[in-house]
Design a protein around this motif. Structure first.
Motif, PDB file in Angstrom:
ATOM      1  N   SER A  62       0.812  -1.212   0.000  1.00  0.00           N
ATOM      2  CA  SER A  62       0.000   0.000   0.000  1.00  0.00           C
ATOM      3  C   SER A  62       0.846   1.263   0.000  1.00  0.00           C
ATOM      4  O   SER A  62       1.132   1.809   1.053  1.00  0.00           O
ATOM      5  N   PRO A  63       1.243   1.712  -1.137  1.00  0.00           N
ATOM      6  CA  PRO A  63       1.153   1.032  -2.429  1.00  0.00           C
ATOM      7  C   PRO A  63       2.484   0.358  -2.777  1.00  0.00           C
ATOM      8  O   PRO A  63       3.538   0.790  -2.320  1.00  0.00           O
ATOM      9  N   PRO A  64       2.412  -0.668  -3.612  1.00  0.00           N
ATOM     10  CA  PRO A  64       3.666  -1.250  -4.115  1.00  0.00           C
ATOM     11  C   PRO A  64       4.306  -0.275  -5.100  1.00  0.00           C
ATOM     12  O   PRO A  64       3.617   0.501  -5.755  1.00  0.00           O
ATOM     13  N   ARG A  65       5.616  -0.317  -5.185  1.00  0.00           N
ATOM     14  CA  ARG A  65       6.330   0.610  -6.064  1.00  0.00           C
ATOM     15  C   ARG A  65       6.536   0.060  -7.478  1.00  0.00           C
ATOM     16  O   ARG A  65       6.939   0.796  -8.366  1.00  0.00           O
ATOM     17  N   CYS A  66       6.281  -1.238  -7.655  1.00  0.00           N
ATOM     18  CA  CYS A  66       6.402  -1.853  -8.975  1.00  0.00           C
ATOM     19  C   CYS A  66       5.610  -3.159  -8.964  1.00  0.00           C
ATOM     20  O   CYS A  66       5.178  -3.633  -7.909  1.00  0.00           O
ATOM     21  N   GLU A  67       5.444  -3.738 -10.117  1.00  0.00           N
ATOM     22  CA  GLU A  67       4.671  -4.976 -10.239  1.00  0.00           C
ATOM     23  C   GLU A  67       5.344  -6.133  -9.503  1.00  0.00           C
ATOM     24  O   GLU A  67       4.672  -6.965  -8.880  1.00  0.00           O
ATOM     25  N   ALA A  68       6.671  -6.210  -9.546  1.00  0.00           N
ATOM     26  CA  ALA A  68       7.384  -7.287  -8.849  1.00  0.00           C
ATOM     27  C   ALA A  68       7.147  -7.194  -7.337  1.00  0.00           C
ATOM     28  O   ALA A  68       6.950  -8.212  -6.668  1.00  0.00           O
ATOM     29  N   GLU A  69       7.151  -5.971  -6.779  1.00  0.00           N
ATOM     30  CA  GLU A  69       6.892  -5.802  -5.354  1.00  0.00           C
ATOM     31  C   GLU A  69       5.454  -6.209  -5.025  1.00  0.00           C
ATOM     32  O   GLU A  69       5.201  -6.846  -4.003  1.00  0.00           O
ATOM     33  N   ARG A  70       4.498  -5.859  -5.884  1.00  0.00           N
ATOM     34  CA  ARG A  70       3.105  -6.247  -5.660  1.00  0.00           C
ATOM     35  C   ARG A  70       2.954  -7.762  -5.624  1.00  0.00           C
ATOM     36  O   ARG A  70       2.332  -8.318  -4.722  1.00  0.00           O
ATOM     37  N   ARG A  71       3.551  -8.449  -6.590  1.00  0.00           N
ATOM     38  CA  ARG A  71       3.455  -9.918  -6.644  1.00  0.00           C
ATOM     39  C   ARG A  71       4.090 -10.550  -5.404  1.00  0.00           C
ATOM     40  O   ARG A  71       3.508 -11.439  -4.782  1.00  0.00           O
ATOM     41  N   SER A  72       5.296 -10.091  -5.051  1.00  0.00           N
ATOM     42  CA  SER A  72       5.976 -10.630  -3.872  1.00  0.00           C
ATOM     43  C   SER A  72       5.201 -10.307  -2.599  1.00  0.00           C
ATOM     44  O   SER A  72       5.104 -11.132  -1.687  1.00  0.00           O
ATOM     45  N   GLY A  73       4.669  -9.094  -2.536  1.00  0.00           N
ATOM     46  CA  GLY A  73       3.886  -8.692  -1.376  1.00  0.00           C
ATOM     47  C   GLY A  73       2.628  -9.528  -1.202  1.00  0.00           C
ATOM     48  O   GLY A  73       2.269  -9.903  -0.076  1.00  0.00           O
ATOM     49  N   MET A  74       1.957  -9.838  -2.294  1.00  0.00           N
ATOM     50  CA  MET A  74       0.756 -10.688  -2.222  1.00  0.00           C
ATOM     51  C   MET A  74       1.126 -12.099  -1.773  1.00  0.00           C
ATOM     52  O   MET A  74       0.410 -12.707  -0.974  1.00  0.00           O
ATOM     53  N   ALA A  75       2.243 -12.626  -2.253  1.00  0.00           N
ATOM     54  CA  ALA A  75       2.688 -13.961  -1.845  1.00  0.00           C
ATOM     55  C   ALA A  75       3.058 -13.977  -0.362  1.00  0.00           C
ATOM     56  O   ALA A  75       2.710 -14.924   0.364  1.00  0.00           O
ATOM     57  N   ALA A  76       3.729 -12.927   0.125  1.00  0.00           N
ATOM     58  CA  ALA A  76       4.083 -12.840   1.544  1.00  0.00           C
ATOM     59  C   ALA A  76       2.830 -12.739   2.406  1.00  0.00           C
ATOM     60  O   ALA A  76       2.730 -13.380   3.456  1.00  0.00           O
ATOM     61  N   LYS A  77       1.879 -11.957   1.979  1.00  0.00           N
ATOM     62  CA  LYS A  77       0.614 -11.804   2.701  1.00  0.00           C
ATOM     63  C   LYS A  77      -0.111 -13.145   2.798  1.00  0.00           C
ATOM     64  O   LYS A  77      -0.591 -13.532   3.863  1.00  0.00           O
ATOM     65  N   GLN A  78      -0.162 -13.879   1.695  1.00  0.00           N
ATOM     66  CA  GLN A  78      -0.830 -15.180   1.688  1.00  0.00           C
ATOM     67  C   GLN A  78      -0.118 -16.170   2.599  1.00  0.00           C
ATOM     68  O   GLN A  78      -0.752 -16.930   3.330  1.00  0.00           O
ATOM     69  N   MET A  79       1.222 -16.161   2.573  1.00  0.00           N
ATOM     70  CA  MET A  79       1.962 -17.088   3.432  1.00  0.00           C
ATOM     71  C   MET A  79       1.758 -16.742   4.900  1.00  0.00           C
ATOM     72  O   MET A  79       1.574 -17.644   5.722  1.00  0.00           O
ATOM     73  N   LEU A  80       1.785 -15.450   5.252  1.00  0.00           N
ATOM     74  CA  LEU A  80       1.542 -15.071   6.641  1.00  0.00           C
ATOM     75  C   LEU A  80       0.138 -15.494   7.071  1.00  0.00           C
ATOM     76  O   LEU A  80      -0.044 -16.029   8.164  1.00  0.00           O
ATOM     77  N   PHE A  81      -0.842 -15.294   6.225  1.00  0.00           N
ATOM     78  CA  PHE A  81      -2.217 -15.736   6.489  1.00  0.00           C
ATOM     79  C   PHE A  81      -2.251 -17.237   6.784  1.00  0.00           C
ATOM     80  O   PHE A  81      -2.835 -17.688   7.768  1.00  0.00           O
ATOM     81  N   THR A  82      -1.585 -18.014   5.954  1.00  0.00           N
ATOM     82  CA  THR A  82      -1.543 -19.474   6.126  1.00  0.00           C
ATOM     83  C   THR A  82      -0.826 -19.850   7.415  1.00  0.00           C
ATOM     84  O   THR A  82      -1.301 -20.698   8.183  1.00  0.00           O
ATOM     85  N   LEU A  83       0.317 -19.219   7.690  1.00  0.00           N
ATOM     86  CA  LEU A  83       1.082 -19.538   8.895  1.00  0.00           C
ATOM     87  C   LEU A  83       0.315 -19.184  10.173  1.00  0.00           C
ATOM     88  O   LEU A  83       0.318 -19.952  11.138  1.00  0.00           O
ATOM     89  N   LEU A  84      -0.328 -18.029  10.190  1.00  0.00           N
ATOM     90  CA  LEU A  84      -1.071 -17.640  11.394  1.00  0.00           C
ATOM     91  C   LEU A  84      -2.257 -18.562  11.650  1.00  0.00           C
ATOM     92  O   LEU A  84      -2.620 -18.804  12.803  1.00  0.00           O
ATOM     93  N   ASN A  85      -2.845 -19.088  10.581  1.00  0.00           N
ATOM     94  CA  ASN A  85      -3.986 -19.997  10.732  1.00  0.00           C
ATOM     95  C   ASN A  85      -3.574 -21.449  10.948  1.00  0.00           C
ATOM     96  O   ASN A  85      -4.434 -22.305  11.145  1.00  0.00           O
ATOM     97  N   ALA A  86      -2.277 -21.737  10.936  1.00  0.00           N
ATOM     98  CA  ALA A  86      -1.795 -23.121  11.027  1.00  0.00           C
ATOM     99  C   ALA A  86      -1.752 -23.660  12.459  1.00  0.00           C
ATOM    100  O   ALA A  86      -1.466 -24.829  12.653  1.00  0.00           O
ATOM    101  N   GLY A  87      -2.007 -22.824  13.449  1.00  0.00           N
ATOM    102  CA  GLY A  87      -1.999 -23.312  14.820  1.00  0.00           C
ATOM    103  C   GLY A  87      -1.569 -22.242  15.800  1.00  0.00           C
ATOM    104  O   GLY A  87      -1.282 -21.102  15.424  1.00  0.00           O
TER     105      GLY A  87
END
Length: 137
Positions: A62-87
């Motif tokens: 918010s906001p990403p500075r380039c498309e690569a940062e947006r893609r990596s940021g979305m992947a990091a967000k998804q992984m954190l979501f998965t890890l926090l919900n894992a237990g």
């Protein structure tokens, strides 16, 4: 009592082994009330409190500075979501209690292992060094 040690950019964080007693059903943060949700790869809300994972720096969304940062940021967000919900997890104190934005600074641990370190191992974050660096080439 057994102790697990997690090394961070701030030094050593000591937390009781197997003391993970926090959990929630996390969602992805949207426009509504923020109770237990993930903002991005290093920030989430837990019990209506905004938490910044103190040992990592993840790509900005918010906001990403380039498309690569947006893609990596979305992947990091998804992984954190998965890890926090894992237990259950533990929120260990960092060197400072809060950052300049009022977010609580915490090291997030599961079984003595840093969840931030898991993001770093997946190349979706890097160790926090005290200053933000760009994610665009």
């Amino acid at each position: 009592m057994l102790l697990a040690i997690a090394t961070t950019a701030f030094g050593t964080c000591v937390a009781p082994a197997n003391a993970d007693d926090l959990s929630a059903d996390f969602t992805i943060c949207g426009e509504g009330r923020r109770v237990n949700c993930v903002v991005d790869g290093d920030t989430f809300w837990f019990k209506r409190q905004k938490i910044r994972i103190a040992d990592v720096d993840a790509p900005e969304l918010s906001p990403p500075r380039c498309e690569a940062e947006r893609r990596s940021g979305m992947a990091a967000k998804q992984m954190l979501f998965t890890l926090l919900n894992a237990g259950p997890f533990t929120l260990a104190p960092a060197e400072r209690d809060a950052d300049r934005y009022g977010r609580k600074l915490r090291i997030v641990l599961r079984n003595g292992q840093s969840i931030g370190g898991m993001l770093i191992a997946a190349k979706l974050a890097r160790p926090w060094t005290g200053a933000r660096r760009g994610w665009c080439d």
